[in-house]
Write a protein that holds these residues in place. Structure first.
Motif, PDB file in Angstrom:
ATOM      1  N   GLN A 170       1.058  -0.788   0.153  1.00 30.80           N
ATOM      2  CA  GLN A 170      -0.058   0.219  -0.139  1.00 30.80           C
ATOM      3  C   GLN A 170       0.791   0.890   0.354  1.00 30.80           C
ATOM      4  N   ILE A 171       2.067   0.897   0.974  1.00 32.73           N
ATOM      5  CA  ILE A 171       2.891   2.199   1.012  1.00 32.73           C
ATOM      6  C   ILE A 171       3.135   2.873  -0.777  1.00 32.73           C
ATOM      7  N   ASP A 172       3.847   1.569  -1.384  1.00 32.00           N
ATOM      8  CA  ASP A 172       4.727   1.350  -2.407  1.00 32.00           C
ATOM      9  C   ASP A 172       3.807   2.156  -3.816  1.00 32.00           C
ATOM     10  N   ALA A 173       1.465   1.637  -3.481  1.00 29.02           N
ATOM     11  CA  ALA A 173       1.079   1.881  -4.043  1.00 29.02           C
ATOM     12  C   ALA A 173       0.902   3.797  -4.267  1.00 29.02           C
ATOM     13  N   ASP A 174       0.286   3.674  -3.189  1.00 28.33           N
ATOM     14  CA  ASP A 174       0.470   5.468  -2.513  1.00 28.33           C
ATOM     15  C   ASP A 174       1.423   6.259  -3.407  1.00 28.33           C
ATOM     16  N   LYS A 175       2.783   5.834  -3.188  1.00 26.98           N
ATOM     17  CA  LYS A 175       3.972   6.671  -3.697  1.00 26.98           C
ATOM     18  C   LYS A 175       4.022   7.030  -5.056  1.00 26.98           C
ATOM     19  N   VAL A 176       3.779   6.020  -5.732  1.00 22.15           N
ATOM     20  CA  VAL A 176       3.122   5.708  -7.013  1.00 22.15           C
ATOM     21  C   VAL A 176       2.196   6.557  -7.580  1.00 22.15           C
ATOM     22  N   GLN A 177       0.646   6.336  -6.955  1.00 21.10           N
ATOM     23  CA  GLN A 177      -0.304   7.610  -7.521  1.00 21.10           C
ATOM     24  C   GLN A 177       0.312   8.288  -7.387  1.00 21.10           C
ATOM     25  N   VAL A 178       0.253   9.382  -5.875  1.00 20.23           N
ATOM     26  CA  VAL A 178       1.125  10.529  -5.463  1.00 20.23           C
ATOM     27  C   VAL A 178       1.994  11.229  -7.050  1.00 20.23           C
ATOM     28  N   GLU A 179       2.849  10.153  -6.769  1.00 20.80           N
ATOM     29  CA  GLU A 179       3.777  10.705  -8.009  1.00 20.80           C
ATOM     30  C   GLU A 179       2.796  11.512  -9.822  1.00 20.80           C
ATOM     31  N   GLU A 180       2.688  10.108 -10.239  1.00 21.40           N
ATOM     32  CA  GLU A 180       1.059  10.351 -10.869  1.00 21.40           C
ATOM     33  C   GLU A 180       0.491  11.361 -11.276  1.00 21.40           C
ATOM     34  N   LYS A 181      -0.135  11.794 -10.202  1.00 22.53           N
ATOM     35  CA  LYS A 181      -1.448  12.969 -10.112  1.00 22.53           C
ATOM     36  C   LYS A 181      -0.607  14.280 -10.302  1.00 22.53           C
ATOM     37  N   GLN A 182       0.762  14.438  -9.343  1.00 22.89           N
ATOM     38  CA  GLN A 182       2.048  15.259  -8.983  1.00 22.89           C
ATOM     39  C   GLN A 182       2.506  15.854 -11.322  1.00 22.89           C
ATOM     40  N   GLU A 183       2.450  14.200 -11.922  1.00 21.74           N
ATOM     41  CA  GLU A 183       3.356  14.848 -12.992  1.00 21.74           C
ATOM     42  C   GLU A 183       2.265  15.481 -13.964  1.00 21.74           C
ATOM     43  N   GLU A 184       1.017  14.947 -13.621  1.00 15.92           N
ATOM     44  CA  GLU A 184      -0.371  14.962 -14.386  1.00 15.92           C
ATOM     45  C   GLU A 184      -0.683  16.803 -14.189  1.00 15.92           C
ATOM     46  N   VAL A 185      -0.737  16.630 -13.318  1.00 14.94           N
ATOM     47  CA  VAL A 185      -0.947  18.297 -12.511  1.00 14.94           C
ATOM     48  C   VAL A 185      -0.250  19.215 -13.402  1.00 14.94           C
ATOM     49  N   ILE A 186       0.751  18.969 -12.894  1.00 13.20           N
ATOM     50  CA  ILE A 186       1.853  19.849 -13.431  1.00 13.20           C
ATOM     51  C   ILE A 186       1.973  19.591 -14.620  1.00 13.20           C
ATOM     52  N   ALA A 187       1.869  18.658 -15.447  1.00 11.16           N
ATOM     53  CA  ALA A 187       1.747  19.186 -16.922  1.00 11.16           C
ATOM     54  C   ALA A 187       0.709  20.418 -17.492  1.00 11.16           C
TER      55      ALA A 187
END
Length: 431
Positions: A170-187
């Motif tokens: 779950q920790i790993d999945a949360d990290k991936v989810q947060v990073e994807e959201k960050q990249e999507e919003v910044i783009a």
């Protein structure tokens, strides 16, 4: 398009006026006066040609102005659309920035949750170590009171192990989810900011086009004003020449008038002779008029295969006489002001006959008639600034009625002079 200068007309007006406003006019010969009359007529024809050219230029300018106004409308519309897009884009940027803030808060919460999960794992590891560290299944087995106790101990160990594994996943999945959201919003934010730059550039370009169109419109208006002034100046010169021409004609008439008859009251024989001479002269005049009448009647009978003007055609021919002198107005279609095609359309409309209000439209209306067979009520065309550039209604006897720029609505002669030269033989009948 010819650009004929009218300086000669000005010279003529000044030169001839100096002649006619002296006391020596009566001393000039009839030939001299007729020569001056011809000179004046030639100058007036030149002025009329220049008027046609100037009006043609004005017409071209009006066409250019219409096109420019359409372009201005398109540019203004593009600017409005661009502004609307900019407003929409700024709203999207604001919403995206707010979403970035929300994600940052969410990321912070996730990071806090991750820290808590790490703390739980650390606590479990410490407890595990305090209780003896690595415990094998044999130790669990030998430490069991019975078989059921053994099963319970194995299940407990497996649950703890599975729980720890799930936490890590779950920790790993949360990290991936947060990073994807960050990249999507910044783009998305970067894309919106790039669009802002493009829209600002488009706005500058459109405003530059607006400024250029404004300059073009001002230049067209200035040129139009100059041409209108030129037309007015030519009309004044033509009016002055017309006045001089009337003076010449009057002087010619005065010189060609027969001397007044002198009668001797005391001589009855002479008086009788004089009366006989007058009677002979009157008979001769009447015979001449009769001959002309017969020739005109013969000429009319030669084209009698076509119906004479009646009803609506006759009304169209007569409609303009109540409005003679109405000023020429470009595009005018009513008694407040006519142009040539506008008058023809209005006149036929009075007779219940619908025809176009442009020279181009009138040139194809009804049926084509040969010039040798034209009848009163037919539409006649003249080549002025263009082919079929002027139009009028034929009245018969070499006359037509039309809206002329120099005279307004008037009856003009097309059998000689300026209009005879301009008549191109194109005739249309709407019978």
């Amino acid at each position: 398009m010819k650009k004929t200068l009218v300086t000669m007309a000005t010279v003529t007006v000044v030169g001839l006026s100096s002649v006619f406003f002296t006391d020596h006019a009566s001393a000039e010969s009839i030939d001299d006066l007729k020569d001056k009359q011809t000179q004046i007529q030639d100058e007036r024809e030149t002025i009329k040609a220049n008027l046609s050219d100037a009006e043609a230029e004005i017409a071209d300018l009006l066409i250019d102005l219409d096109k420019l106004n359409d372009e201005i409308d398109r540019v203004n519309k593009a600017l409005d659309e661009n502004k609307a897009t900019m407003v929409k884009n700024e709203k999207s940027i604001t919403e995206t920035e707010e979403r970035v803030d929300e994600l940052e808060a969410e990321i912070k919460e996730l990071e806090e949750a991750i820290e808590k999960r790490f703390d739980i794992l650390k606590e479990r590891a410490v407890a595990y170590q305090k209780n003896g560290g690595n415990i094998s299944y044999l130790e669990v087995l030998f430490g069991s009171q019975n078989f059921m106790d053994f099963i319970s101990r194995v299940s407990a160990i497996n649950k703890i192990t599975d729980s720890d594994a799930e936490l890590m996943e779950q920790i790993d999945a949360d990290k991936v989810q947060v990073e994807e959201k960050q990249e999507e919003v910044i783009a998305k934010l970067d894309e919106l900011k790039e669009m802002r730059v493009e829209l600002e550039g488009m706005e500058k370009t459109i405003k530059s086009q607006q400024a250029q169109n404004k300059d073009k419109k001002a230049k067209i208006k200035d040129k139009e004003a100059a041409l209108v002034a030129k037309v007015e100046d030519l009309e004044v010169k033509d009016s002055e020449l017309a006045s001089l021409e009337r003076d010449v004609r009057q002087n010619i008439d005065e010189l060609t008038q027969p001397a007044p008859e002198v009668r001797v009251a005391s001589n009855d024989t002479n008086a009788g002779s004089s009366n006989n001479n007058n009677s002979t002269s009157n008979k001769s005049t009447n015979n001449n008029l009769s001959t002309v009448s017969k020739e005109e009647s013969k000429s009319n009978n030669s084209s009698s295969s076509r119906p004479a003007a009646s009803g609506g055609i006759q009304t169209a021919m007569n409609a303009g006489f109540a409005h003679l002198g109405t000023p020429y107005v470009w595009g005018g279609k009513g008694p407040g002001g006519f142009d040539c095609s506008g008058f023809v359309s209005w006149a036929f409309g009075q007779g219940g006959i619908s025809v176009p209000s442009s020279t181009g439209g009138l040139a194809g209306v009804g049926t084509k008639v040969s010039a040798s067979n034209m009848q009163p009520g037919d539409i006649v065309f003249f080549n002025t600034y263009k082919t079929n550039g002027h139009v009028g209604i034929y009245l018969g006897g070499g006359k037509f009625i039309g809206a002329q720029n120099s005279t307004g609505l008037a009856v003009a002669d097309m059998s000689s002079g300026y209009w005879a030269d301009k008549f191109n033989g194109h005739v249309r009948s709407v019978r």
